[in-house]
Design a protein around this motif. Structure first.
Motif, PDB file in Angstrom:
ATOM      1  N   THR A   1      -5.140 -31.440  24.242  1.00 52.36           N
ATOM      2  CA  THR A   1      -5.436 -30.186  24.922  1.00 52.36           C
ATOM      3  C   THR A   1      -5.286 -29.013  23.976  1.00 52.36           C
ATOM      4  N   ARG A   2      -4.229 -29.080  23.191  1.00 48.75           N
ATOM      5  CA  ARG A   2      -3.975 -27.979  22.276  1.00 48.75           C
ATOM      6  C   ARG A   2      -5.109 -27.864  21.267  1.00 48.75           C
ATOM      7  N   LEU A   3      -5.607 -29.014  20.821  1.00 46.81           N
ATOM      8  CA  LEU A   3      -6.693 -28.976  19.852  1.00 46.81           C
ATOM      9  C   LEU A   3      -7.955 -28.395  20.473  1.00 46.81           C
ATOM     10  N   ARG A   4      -8.211 -28.773  21.717  1.00 49.45           N
ATOM     11  CA  ARG A   4      -9.425 -28.219  22.344  1.00 49.45           C
ATOM     12  C   ARG A   4      -9.265 -26.736  22.575  1.00 49.45           C
ATOM     13  N   ALA A   5      -8.075 -26.352  22.982  1.00 50.60           N
ATOM     14  CA  ALA A   5      -7.839 -24.908  23.090  1.00 50.60           C
ATOM     15  C   ALA A   5      -8.014 -24.264  21.722  1.00 50.60           C
ATOM     16  N   GLY A   6      -7.599 -24.996  20.685  1.00 50.26           N
ATOM     17  CA  GLY A   6      -7.755 -24.487  19.326  1.00 50.26           C
ATOM     18  C   GLY A   6      -9.215 -24.298  18.957  1.00 50.26           C
ATOM     19  N   VAL A   7     -10.047 -25.255  19.342  1.00 52.40           N
ATOM     20  CA  VAL A   7     -11.476 -25.104  19.036  1.00 52.40           C
ATOM     21  C   VAL A   7     -12.001 -23.824  19.660  1.00 52.40           C
ATOM     22  N   GLN A   8     -11.636 -23.612  20.905  1.00 54.99           N
ATOM     23  CA  GLN A   8     -12.127 -22.414  21.582  1.00 54.99           C
ATOM     24  C   GLN A   8     -11.614 -21.153  20.900  1.00 54.99           C
ATOM     25  N   TYR A   9     -10.356 -21.206  20.558  1.00 56.84           N
ATOM     26  CA  TYR A   9      -9.748 -20.041  19.926  1.00 56.84           C
ATOM     27  C   TYR A   9     -10.458 -19.708  18.628  1.00 56.84           C
ATOM     28  N   VAL A  10     -10.659 -20.751  17.824  1.00 61.86           N
ATOM     29  CA  VAL A  10     -11.305 -20.513  16.535  1.00 61.86           C
ATOM     30  C   VAL A  10     -12.739 -20.047  16.746  1.00 61.86           C
ATOM     31  N   ALA A  11     -13.461 -20.721  17.630  1.00 61.94           N
ATOM     32  CA  ALA A  11     -14.868 -20.374  17.828  1.00 61.94           C
ATOM     33  C   ALA A  11     -14.993 -18.915  18.267  1.00 61.94           C
ATOM     34  N   TYR A  12     -14.191 -18.549  19.224  1.00 64.01           N
ATOM     35  CA  TYR A  12     -14.281 -17.174  19.737  1.00 64.01           C
ATOM     36  C   TYR A  12     -13.960 -16.167  18.636  1.00 64.01           C
ATOM     37  N   ASN A  13     -12.943 -16.480  17.875  1.00 61.52           N
ATOM     38  CA  ASN A  13     -12.561 -15.540  16.826  1.00 61.52           C
ATOM     39  C   ASN A  13     -13.560 -15.517  15.685  1.00 61.52           C
ATOM     40  N   LEU A  14     -14.248 -16.639  15.494  1.00 59.64           N
ATOM     41  CA  LEU A  14     -15.274 -16.621  14.456  1.00 59.64           C
ATOM     42  C   LEU A  14     -16.408 -15.684  14.863  1.00 59.64           C
ATOM     43  N   ILE A  15     -16.744 -15.687  16.131  1.00 62.55           N
ATOM     44  CA  ILE A  15     -17.749 -14.716  16.581  1.00 62.55           C
ATOM     45  C   ILE A  15     -17.225 -13.310  16.316  1.00 62.55           C
ATOM     46  N   GLY A  16     -15.946 -13.132  16.603  1.00 65.04           N
ATOM     47  CA  GLY A  16     -15.349 -11.822  16.362  1.00 65.04           C
ATOM     48  C   GLY A  16     -15.406 -11.441  14.880  1.00 65.04           C
ATOM     49  N   SER A  17     -15.101 -12.403  14.022  1.00 59.24           N
ATOM     50  CA  SER A  17     -15.129 -12.103  12.586  1.00 59.24           C
ATOM     51  C   SER A  17     -16.548 -11.745  12.146  1.00 59.24           C
ATOM     52  N   THR A  18     -17.506 -12.474  12.681  1.00 65.15           N
ATOM     53  CA  THR A  18     -18.896 -12.163  12.348  1.00 65.15           C
ATOM     54  C   THR A  18     -19.235 -10.737  12.760  1.00 65.15           C
ATOM     55  N   LEU A  19     -18.784 -10.394  13.938  1.00 63.63           N
ATOM     56  CA  LEU A  19     -19.044  -9.040  14.418  1.00 63.63           C
ATOM     57  C   LEU A  19     -18.391  -8.012  13.490  1.00 63.63           C
ATOM     58  N   PHE A  20     -17.224  -8.352  13.021  1.00 64.32           N
ATOM     59  CA  PHE A  20     -16.527  -7.451  12.102  1.00 64.32           C
ATOM     60  C   PHE A  20     -17.411  -7.190  10.872  1.00 64.32           C
ATOM     61  N   LEU A  21     -17.991  -8.263  10.367  1.00 60.71           N
ATOM     62  CA  LEU A  21     -18.839  -8.097   9.181  1.00 60.71           C
ATOM     63  C   LEU A  21     -20.077  -7.269   9.498  1.00 60.71           C
ATOM     64  N   PHE A  22     -20.664  -7.503  10.656  1.00 63.99           N
ATOM     65  CA  PHE A  22     -21.809  -6.669  11.051  1.00 63.99           C
ATOM     66  C   PHE A  22     -21.384  -5.200  11.072  1.00 63.99           C
ATOM     67  N   ALA A  23     -20.221  -4.959  11.636  1.00 65.35           N
ATOM     68  CA  ALA A  23     -19.739  -3.577  11.732  1.00 65.35           C
ATOM     69  C   ALA A  23     -19.533  -2.979  10.345  1.00 65.35           C
ATOM     70  N   LEU A  24     -18.876  -3.753   9.471  1.00 61.00           N
ATOM     71  CA  LEU A  24     -18.598  -3.227   8.138  1.00 61.00           C
ATOM     72  C   LEU A  24     -19.889  -2.998   7.365  1.00 61.00           C
ATOM     73  N   GLY A  25     -20.818  -3.949   7.523  1.00 58.68           N
ATOM     74  CA  GLY A  25     -22.097  -3.787   6.845  1.00 58.68           C
ATOM     75  C   GLY A  25     -22.792  -2.519   7.294  1.00 58.68           C
ATOM     76  N   THR A  26     -22.817  -2.306   8.581  1.00 65.98           N
ATOM     77  CA  THR A  26     -23.468  -1.112   9.103  1.00 65.98           C
ATOM     78  C   THR A  26     -22.803   0.141   8.545  1.00 65.98           C
ATOM     79  N   ILE A  27     -21.499   0.140   8.564  1.00 66.53           N
ATOM     80  CA  ILE A  27     -20.787   1.335   8.109  1.00 66.53           C
ATOM     81  C   ILE A  27     -21.036   1.561   6.618  1.00 66.53           C
ATOM     82  N   TYR A  28     -20.952   0.475   5.854  1.00 67.68           N
ATOM     83  CA  TYR A  28     -21.217   0.649   4.427  1.00 67.68           C
ATOM     84  C   TYR A  28     -22.666   1.075   4.204  1.00 67.68           C
ATOM     85  N   GLY A  29     -23.576   0.465   4.952  1.00 65.75           N
ATOM     86  CA  GLY A  29     -24.994   0.775   4.772  1.00 65.75           C
ATOM     87  C   GLY A  29     -25.312   2.230   5.034  1.00 65.75           C
TER      88      GLY A  29
END
Ligand code: NA
Ligand code: NA
Lengths: 90, 952, 132, 515, 165, 116
Positions: free
Chosen positions: D154-182
């Protein structure tokens, strides 16, 4: 002059070749054929990079070309090993 | 004695009983009693000054920024209540010592009780309304503990929770009300607020504040419709009931109404809300009390009724009303506490509190009989007991109160209330003590030891004394307190028994006579009462809380159902909506940059990228195929990076991608090879819509950025200008990575290192579970070809690996000036070793591997960090680089740079991380029976006929 | 000199381009999967080879020194292409073993990829000693 | 002074690889070094806080490159406070993990925790937006490892979700930084502040997108609705000490919002108009509501704790979303409280779960029940915002600061009503967990013990006592926070003043450490 | 194991690697030679465990001749195969599997042979037999498979026998 | 060219997100990979596109493309590689533990049990 025509010709050839590889990748039936097409595409990409190097008169693509030559092999072998044995490192 | 000490003593004292319980029950009780006594003395020491009209204060700033300070003051009202709380507390402590049985954890009890006591003292001495709220909520919390003291009783637990819910809700309303009040007045200091009647009553927020504060008071003082919690709180041990639910806590609401009387009272809103609530509560409580068979329930509802009475008095907004209220608070505390203790004694002795099972105790328990009877008569309003006095004052005041132009409404209802009050008081005497002695008591009763009856006896003495000599015993006190309530000096008649024949006397008479009649008719009335359907407060409350819990659980579990697809969809849609909002509310200038012309080769690349990407989606159920297509995407992206002048990125992208594919293939081996078609058409449509919107958004955004110049000069101009001069390298990207932004890279290799050790840790954890056995007995889900380690691959690898390592070295050393660097070099080196693993297998290769990957990662990070720290010895900040040129004799000069050392750290960390990750993954497939003696399966030069034979 | 160099370069470019194209064309034209496997060999050898030689000549003519980078790339390609082909062929035989009619493996038992004995993962510990 | 600033990042970054290289197989040594490291870290951060109290903004130019071209670390009151919180929390967590044996239930607890400390400290200290991203990733990836420490399906599956969700968040962070730098051509936060203020009015749209994306990224970290979905499963499935340390992770998001949206996209900055203030307060109120509702609705102790964490961060976000100095001061006070209270709650929850299982409704008496009950009571009082603990003070401060807000009625209603729900929920949970085991009618929980035995769950009968020490420590901190609310609030107000005088920060960074 | 073999486990590899380094650097200088040589010593030393045996190569001259033959064959075969692909109908092609019996025994020699076969267009080496005594080769167009076998044996294998064994 | 580039990023994003919204771990990981391609190209493109101007200093060359986004992308690639490796591993381990590779959790309110 003649050189640039030859370059364009070669670009066209390899561009066309890449398009054919793409076509094969998209339309093939099995994974094996697609890997084959991908591997060919890697080789053609190498040619394109070398051509670009000639055109630009630069050696900046050398490292990339070399790495592609080296690593395209690794991924192709990995795909094939997967098809053969499932486990690529055993 | 300082008010701080008085307020703090009970809290400090709460520690003693908890600790002293090992020293015995007497020590425990004595400690509690001593603390209380000390605090009481402290109050009484200050009494003369207060009685003389003075105010004792003590101030420490606690949170002056908010205006919440430890400011205490003791005027008449505070002193009155403090004395009540501490005095009755002392009696209760004595009583409880004998009441509690040996099984009960007495230390806990006294600790809770003292906590509560401290909270109550705090309320009545607070000169800061936020501080008052703090103590207010503390009483809720400590009473929660006290009500639930007998944790084995479900009724106790439920009663505790109910009390906490209701008084907690009121407390929160009170917080709101106090904040509003404080914001109107501009201060949370109580004495300052009390001076601002006009300001407050003319404020548009007055009504808000009033209602919120009254909600707090009414819930605490069990006013209708919040009265229902009080009877359920009777599940507490009797000392608790006597203390909290008659003498003190329930009076906190009354206290607060009295406390804020100068600024809140006197308006119509006050009158109608407070007095009407009080009246309704008084009548209702009295009626219900008559029909309760549980002694404590009877007393509880009687308390509700009397609290209603006092509320009614306070609601009148008159001086006489206030005086009567104060007087009745005192009187009620004396007789009701005595009654509760008597009820406790009866319960203790007979083992029942059911009136229907009692009767005839007069002869068996004469002392208790006397005490209870006097207290009951006082409660019934029989002269010359103190209850009579205050009730007369109430009736007198009511008799000339008009309510919505009605002259009779209040008097009639008040008389009915008094009548029922008399009736249940008589019932308490009649049905418990009078009548024949029964032989079916659950336990044979007799009077308890003096320890148990001394406290109620003392209170009953007070009942009589005040009744007989009101002016002498309580006159000054009541007047001083009333002055404090009113906030001004009033003009009073002395307290006395006989006021002549007044309407109040008639009403009293009616009440007493009517009460006797009601008691006589009790049996038929009771039948009728039982037959009458009426809302059961507990059922409603439980229903509400149950519904709340179910609703909360429903909301929570529906919202958080574990469907990450939905979570992600919400996330993305939300981002799109807000992004769109931010865009549309801003302004965008026209395109300022010319676009590059479209050329054929990148167009082919574009086509390949788009086609492969769409194919990934189309074929994503065939997992291997989608990995091959990812390979295509990776190749095209690499080429695009090359084309658009980013050779370093091309190198990185490609090598990362190869490792990623190896990793994914390793994982895919154990996973299903296909993805089932699961989502409905609707869901897929939704997903397509979301995806397309996101794609358009991102594409549009980057298009807008690319076709516009920077609004300001970019900082990278500095990097270009200083790369060689300051960083010693021509490859600006690499100089940025190892120098300008070396700290990013430092973080990045740590990320990579952590990734690897996380992967390792998971493997370790998994391999210690049953999964390991499953893996060992795993049957491959696809046919497996022969020849695991083909000869040709092994031989080619023998050449390729050293050459690749050479290339890695080259990429590493030239990276500062040409495309490359430690990171790419690390990946290439790692891939070279992976090649070896693929060629000859994990077992064979690992057996020849002597460097622990953990160590390589660690050394990489350490090398990078230590290189960074090296700058300190130059007096420079972390990661400051240095470089120079060495000219060996006979050879060309070459450059050295600390950045290269840093890059070495990067290199090591990358190699270690990639290999540790792959090694960990490979361990899932590892089997101790796999032959790892030979690097290749078939080798005709071997004398064993060339072949490794395997069998099951 | 430059003229000749350019012409030589151009010739090798054209040759390379043609063979590269033919290789990929073969990939499309040939219907037998095993035959298709021959195509990349062309792209690899004379296709890229031609281009690499062109580049070598070009850099020699243009820069005046021998650039040997191209040789290195050739080395990689010639080292790796046979292994790639081998694996793809093995994969093909493995997946289509029932369709292919393979010649006799001489006095050996079978072809390695079809060897059922080595397709199992577990080996007999006692059978062989250490070698090499 | 100067080199001290980088130590909170470098010290754990040196310790962790040392663990991996040298004492990988020696848990005892790891424990010793881990505790010693955290103790030293506490000393360093306290010294830094002491330094920052003067109001000076100290800048550390990494690699000796001047801002905005290189990366700088910035020590002001807020960042100093945050690293002190981090190191103190780390101390409690390390001790608890050691004494409860949690660190021995999987591999590499100590190095991962050190890396996590490093990531969190870096995120608090950095003055560079992209570097912030890097440290986010450091702390996230360490948190992935810590979250699944010990394993289990269960913990591992919760871990998958946690990582997946945060990876989307990290991607968004990069989009944000790119936009700001651009748009702005810079990544340094102080420099961005200058440029955001100067951006021409007819060209704001792109920078606004960047700003709002950034806000959303931080909102994910702060678990603001509807971006909080990663939290319940991961926090309730994470090992207790880890979940306790995660108390600082939501604060990283809150901190970043506070930092970025006072410094760069401050309430007065034209380009940021209507970005944060417009919706964040409602989202925060919804967060409070969902958190408290979840507290009442949870059937398990861990999940209840996760939801009350959401409620607590929601309250914090309400204060932050007001973007006034008073509200931010309240937010800072509440942030301190919330960090320790949440951690304490998770540790107490762990003691409960370890002794009797996670289900609230089962009847099973436990060892040390009285002490744990008292601690639970304390933690619950703190989390629900009941007097007298700091939660109440914090809540009062937030409510008081909201007085001038346009949505004051809504804010007060939501905060107060949801408090009630939390009180009811916590009272219910507490009375069931601690009292019901003594129910005379239930045979003192024998039934459940049978069930437990059938399920193969073994509860310790000789639970260790030492884990109580850090829990009491956290409780003591909460009490101190209550008693010394005045001084703490004074500091919070100074901190807020510094935040709302961004020129100090900008000058310190752009004019270099010498100025 | 002699001291020399210990530090130079594969002297030929050292030479090759030094050459590779020079090719990478693409510019001759003594710095590069020395550095390349150092790496060329270091890397084989490190990877020694992965290449336990050491193939013997007899005559460099023969190697050079062999390479010449192969390059020539590649040219010729390329033209042939290009013709086949471009101008022959697909159904006119006669693909064939052939089994080449091997006299070669060392893995390096077999590998070289198989690589040669693959690199010359028209033939691909596909597999070894289970004991390594036969090589499976696929021909794109081989009306006479036996001739192809014979050619492989004559042109390549015999030369490789001389070089390797 | 900018249009092609932007549209490619758009397609990668769209396809990545579509896959992220699937119900099995494997397509989700694929989707995350595509998304990371998209964001890397995005970040790269913020330096504006230019051809034939690699940021490798050469004598006499004046124009270079913006090196900073390239450095950022490099960092981002590495980080996302680490993240991908971790999620692949966690997903695989979760699958091995529960024999189920759905990414949704059935009983999120059920707590974890310790295997170790
Ligand atoms: Na590839
Ligand atoms: Na061939």
């Amino acid at each position: 002059m003649i050189l640039s025509y030859a370059l364009y010709f070669a670009f066209a050839c390899f561009g066309l070749a890449v398009l054919m590889n793409l076509w094969k990748i998209i339309t093939s039936e099995g994974v094996g054929d697609r890997v084959l097409a991908l591997d060919t595409m890697v080789v053609n990409s190498i040619a394109i990079l070398v051509l670009a190097g000639i055109q630009e008169g630069t050696e900046v693509f050398f490292e990339a070309t070399m790495i592609i030559a080296m690593l395209g092999f690794v991924s192709t072998v990995a795909y094939a090993r997967f098809m053969l044995r499932g486990n690529i490192i055993e | 004695m300082s008010l701080f000490l008085i307020a703090a003593l009970p809290f400090l004292g709460a520690v003693f009983p908890a600790l002293l319980i090992r020293a015995g029950r007497n020590a425990c009780a004595s400690a509690a009693g001593a603390v209380t006594l000390l605090a009481l003395i402290g109050v009484l020491v200050n009494a003369p000054r207060v009685m003389a009209g003075g105010v004792v204060t003590a101030q420490i700033d606690w949170l002056p920024q908010l205006g919440m300070n430890l400011h205490f003051f003791m005027d008449g009202l505070g002193m009155f209540f403090a004395t009540l709380i501490l005095g009755i507390g002392l009696l209760i402590i004595i009583y409880a010592r004998y009441y509690l049985s040996r099984e009960d954890p007495m230390g806990q009890f006294y600790a809770y009780l003292l906590l509560f006591q401290g909270a109550m003292v705090g309320i009545v001495l607070s000169d800061n309304i936020l501080l008052l709220v703090v103590f207010w909520e503390l009483t809720s919390l400590s009473s929660f503990l006290l009500i639930g003291y007998w944790k084995h009783l479900p009724a106790g637990r439920q009663g505790a929770r109910m009390a906490l819910a209701v008084t907690g809700a009121g407390g929160l309303a009170l917080i709101g009300g106090m904040l509003v009040l404080g914001n109107i007045a501009g201060t949370y200091s109580l004495s300052e607020i009390l001076d601002q009647k006009e300001l407050i009553q003319s404020s548009p927020l007055y009504l808000t504040a009033l209602i919120l504060i009254l909600l707090g008071c009414f819930t605490k003082s069990a006013q209708f419709p919040f009265h229902f919690w009080l009877p359920h709180a009777m599940a507490a041990p009797t000392p608790v009931s006597a203390y909290l639910h008659s003498a003190t806590m329930v009076k906190a609401g009354l206290f607060l109404m009295a406390r804020l009387w100068p600024v809140l009272a006197g308006t119509d809103a006050w009158f109608y809300i407070v007095s009407t609530t009080g009246l309704v509560t008084m009548v209702l409580g009295a009626v219900i009390a008559l029909f309760k068979d549980d002694l404590k329930a009877l007393l509880a509802f009687s308390t509700v009724s009397h609290l209603g009475l006092i509320t009614l008095l306070l609601g009148l907004g008159t001086q006489a009303g206030a005086l009567a209220a104060v007087f009745h608070i005192l009187n009620h505390a004396t007789f009701k506490a005595a009654l509760f203790m008597s009820a406790g004694i009866i319960d203790h002795e007979t083992h029942t509190r059911d009136i229907k099972r009692l009767g005839g105790l007069r002869t068996l328990m004469p002392v208790t009989f006397v005490i209870a009877t006097i207290a009951s008569l006082s409660m019934a309003g029989i002269p010359p007991l103190n209850g009579f006095l205050s009730k007369e004052m109430m009736l007198e005041e009511i008799s000339h109160t008009t309510w919505l132009d009605s002259h009779w409404f209040f008097p009639v209802l008040a008389t009915i209330g008094a009548l029922f009050s008399a009736a249940y008081s008589f019932r308490f005497i009649g049905h418990v003590f009078l009548g024949p002695v029964r032989d079916d008591y659950p336990s044979k009763p007799h009077d308890p030891g003096v320890g148990m009856w001394i406290s109620p006896a003392f209170l009953v003495l007070l009942v009589i004394a005040i009744g007989l000599f009101p002016e002498a015993v309580a006159g000054n006190l009541v007047r001083t307190v009333t002055d404090a309530v009113m906030g001004e000096y009033g003009d009073y008649y002395p307290l006395k028994i006989w006021h002549g024949v007044t309407p109040a006397l008639y009403m009293s008479g009616i009440a007493v006579v009517g009460g006797l009649i009601l008691l006589a008719l009790h049996r038929p009335l009771d039948k009728g009462w039982i037959a009458t359907p009426r809302p059961e407060a507990k059922t409603i409350f439980d229903g509400l809380v149950g519904a709340l819990t179910r609703a909360c659980r429903g909301i929570t579990d529906t919202l958080h159902d574990g469907a990450i697809g939905r979570y992600a969809a919400i996330f993305i849609v939300f981002v799109l909506v807000l992004g769109g909002y931010a865009f549309t509310t801003g302004a965008m200038g026209p395109q300022t940059r010319p676009m590059l012309e479209i050329e054929v080769l990148p167009a082919i690349g574009w086509f390949g990228l788009v086609a492969a990407t769409l194919c990934i989606v189309a074929f994503h159920r065939n997992r291997l195929l989608s990995l091959v297509l990812i390979g295509v995407v990776g190749l095209v992206v690499t080429m695009l990076f090359n084309y658009f002048s980013a050779p370093d990125l091309a190198l990185t992208q490609l090598s990362v991608e190869v490792v990623t594919i190896v990793l994914m293939l390793l994982a895919l081996n154990f996973m299903p090879k296909t993805t089932p078609r699961e989502s409905s058409v609707g869901r897929r449509t939704r997903d397509v819509l979301i995806s397309v919107a996101a794609g358009l958004g991102v594409g549009g955004l980057i298009f807008a950025i690319m076709t516009r110049g920077f609004a300001f000069d970019t900082i990278s101009e500095f990097h270009l200008a200083n790369s060689y001069k300051g960083g010693g390298g021509d490859n600006v990207v690499n100089v940025i990575l190892v120098d300008f932004r070396g700290f990013d890279t430092f973080g990045e290799i740590i990320v990579l290192g952590i990734a690897a050790i996380v992967i390792y840790a998971i493997t370790e954890a998994i391999m210690q579970t049953s999964v390991r056995a499953r893996l060992l007995n795993r049957v491959p889900d696809q046919p497996v070809a022969g020849d695991a380690h083909p000869l040709m691959m092994v031989v080619v690898t023998r050449l390729m690996m050293p050459v690749a390592l050479m290339v890695a070295a080259y990429i590493f050393f030239r990276g500062h000036n040409l495309p490359g660097g430690g990171f790419i070099a690390g990946l290439i080196a790692a891939i070279a070793i992976i090649m070896q693993y693929m060629a000859s297998g994990f077992g064979w290769a690992a057996a020849r591997q002597h460097f622990p990957y953990h160590g390589i990662i660690g050394s990489g990070v350490l090398v990078a960090a230590v290189t960074g720290l090296g700058a300190w010895f130059n007096g420079m900040p972390f990661l400051t680089s240095a470089f120079g040129y060495i000219h060996p004799p006979g050879l060309e000069e070459f450059e050295w740079a600390t950045a290269a050392l840093f890059d070495l750290g990067v290199f090591l960390a990358v190699v270690g991380a990639v290999l540790l990750a792959l090694e960990s993954l490979s361990r899932y497939a590892w089997n101790p029976n796999i032959d790892s003696r030979h690097p290749m399966d078939i080798n005709p030069s071997r004398d064993d006929n060339g072949r490794v034979i395997r069998k099951d | 000199m430059g003229e000749i160099g350019d012409i030589l370069t151009a010739i090798f470019l054209v040759v390379g381009g043609c063979f590269g194209l033919v290789g990929s064309f073969g990939l499309i034209k040939l219907r037998d999967p095993m035959s298709r496997l021959h195509a990349p060999t062309k792209a690899t050898t004379l296709g890229v080879g031609g281009v690499l030689i062109a580049s070598l000549i070009h850099s020699f003519v243009l820069e005046g020194y021998v650039s040997v980078h191209e040789l290195l790339i050739t080395l990689f390609l010639f080292l790796t292409a046979p292994v790639t082909a081998l694996f793809l062929a093995k994969a093909h035989i493995h997946r289509h073993s029932e369709e292919e009619v393979l010649p006799s493996p001489g006095k050996d038992t079978c072809w390695a990829v079809l060897d059922e004995r080595t397709s199992r993962q577990i080996i007999d510990e006692a059978e062989y000693g250490q070698d090499e | 002074m100067s080199h001290w600033i980088v130590l909170p990042i470098v010290l754990p970054a040196l310790l962790a690889p040392f663990f991996l290289m040298v004492i990988r197989h020696h848990l005892d040594l790891q424990r010793i070094f881990s505790v010693a490291g955290v103790l030293v870290l506490n000393g360093i951060t306290l010294a830094l806080l002491n330094h920052a109290m003067s109001g000076e903004v100290s800048v550390y130019e990494l690699g000796d490159w001047p801002a905005p071209f290189g990366i700088v670390l910035v020590l002001d009151r807020l960042s100093a406070l945050m690293i002190v919180l981090t190191s103190q929390l780390a101390l409690a967590v390390v001790l608890y993990a050691i004494w409860s044996g949690w660190d021995n239930r999987g591999r590499h607890f100590h190095p991962l925790l050190q890396f996590q400390i490093m990531g969190v400290s870096g995120a608090f200290m950095t003055g560079d937006a992209f570097n912030l991203f890097v440290f986010f990733e450091v702390l996230l990836i360490a948190s992935y490892g810590l979250m699944i420490h010990g394993g289990g399906g269960t913990r591992l599956r919760a871990g998958v979700q946690y990582v997946a969700y945060n990876l989307i968040g990290s991607t968004l962070f990069l989009f944000a930084l790119g936009t700001i730098y651009g748009v702005a051509g810079t990544l340094n936060m102080a420099d961005l502040a200058v440029k955001a203020a100067e951006i021409p009015a007819e060209d704001t749209a792109l920078l606004r997108i960047g700003a709002v994306l950034l806000l959303l990224v931080f909102s994910v970290k702060a678990a603001v609705l509807p971006l909080h979905f990663w939290l319940p499963a991961s926090y309730s499935n994470a090992p207790a000490p880890v979940a306790a340390f995660f108390a600082i992770m939501t604060k990283v998001g809150a901190y970043s919002i506070l930092r970025m949206f006072t410094l760069i996209f401050g309430p007065e900055t034209p380009v940021a108009q209507g970005l944060a203030g417009e919706w964040l307060v409602y989202a925060a109120l919804l967060t409070v509501a969902v958190g408290m509702i979840g507290t009442q609705g949870a059937a398990h102790v861990a999940r209840m704790t996760a939801f009350i964490t959401i409620g607590s961060t929601g309250t914090l976000m309400v204060a932050i979303s007001l973007f006034t100095p008073e509200a931010s001061a309240a937010a800072i006070y509440y942030l301190i409280h919330s960090t320790f209270a949440t951690a304490m709650m998770f540790l107490v929850a762990d003691m409960i779960i370890e002794r009797r299982g996670d289900s609230i409704s089962q009847r099973r008496p436990m060892q040390h029940g009285g002490v744990i009950a008292a601690l639970f009571f304390g933690a619950a009082v703190a989390m629900a915002g009941m007097p007298p603990l700091s939660g109440f003070i914090g809540k009062l401060l937030v409510l008081d600061a909201a007085w001038d807000a346009p949505d004051v009625v809504l804010i007060w209603s939501v905060v107060l009503i949801t408090s009630l729900i939390a009180i009811i929920g916590l009272a219910r949970a507490g009375s069931l967990v601690f009292w019901k085991a003594f129910d005379t009618g239930s045979g003192r929980g024998d039934v459940d013990e049978d069930t437990a035995r059938r399920e193969g769950v073994v509860f310790p009968t000789d639970a260790p006592r030492l884990p109580f020490v850090p829990v009491f420590g956290l409780f003591a901190v909460l009490i101190a926070l209550t008693v010394f609310a005045g001084p703490v609030m004074r500091f919070a107000e100074d901190t807020a003043d510094q935040l709302y005088t961004p020129q100090l920060y900008i000058d310190a960074v752009l004019k270099g450490p010498g100025s | 194991m002699s001291l020399f073999r210990r530090f130079f486990p594969h002297p030929l590899l050292t030479v090759l690697l030094t050459l590779v380094w020079l090719m990478l650097v693409n510019r001759f200088s003594w710095n590069s030679v020395i550095f390349g040589f150092l790496l060329g010593v270091f890397i084989p030393f490190v990877i020694r465990p992965y290449w336990p045996n050491n193939p013997r190569i007899s005559s460099p001259l023969k190697v050079a001749r062999y390479i010449g033959v192969v390059i020539y064959d590649i040219f010729v075969a390329n033209v042939t195969v290009a013709y086949q692909i471009l101008f022959m109908r697909v159904d006119a092609l006669q693909p064939a599997w052939i089994s080449v019996p091997l006299r070669l025994r060392t893995p390096e020699a077999i590998t070289t042979l198989a690589a040669t076969i693959t690199l010359t267009p028209g033939t691909v080496s596909c597999d070894l037999s289970s004991e390594g005594h036969n090589l499976l080769v696929h021909c794109l167009h081989a009306p006479d498979p036996d001739a192809v076998i014979q050619e492989i044996i004559d042109r390549y294998e015999s030369r490789l026998m001389e070089i390797f064994e | 060219m900018e249009l092609l580039f932007a549209s490619a990023i758009g397609v990668l994003t769209a396809c990545g997100i579509y896959l992220i919204l699937r119900q099995r771990t494997f397509p989700v990981i694929l989707g995350l990979s595509l998304l990371s391609y998209a964001v890397n190209l995005f970040l790269f493109a913020t330096g504006r596109l230019s051809v034939g101007a690699p940021p490798i200093l050469q004598y006499g060359v004046e124009t270079y493309t913006d090196p900073l986004p390239q450095a950022l992308v490099l960092t981002a690639i590495v980080i996302s590689f680490g993240m991908t490796a971790v999620i692949v591993m966690i997903a695989l381990s979760a699958y091995l533990s529960e024999n189920d590779d759905r990414i949704d959790m059935d009983n999120p309110s059920e707590p974890a049990k310790d295997d170790a």
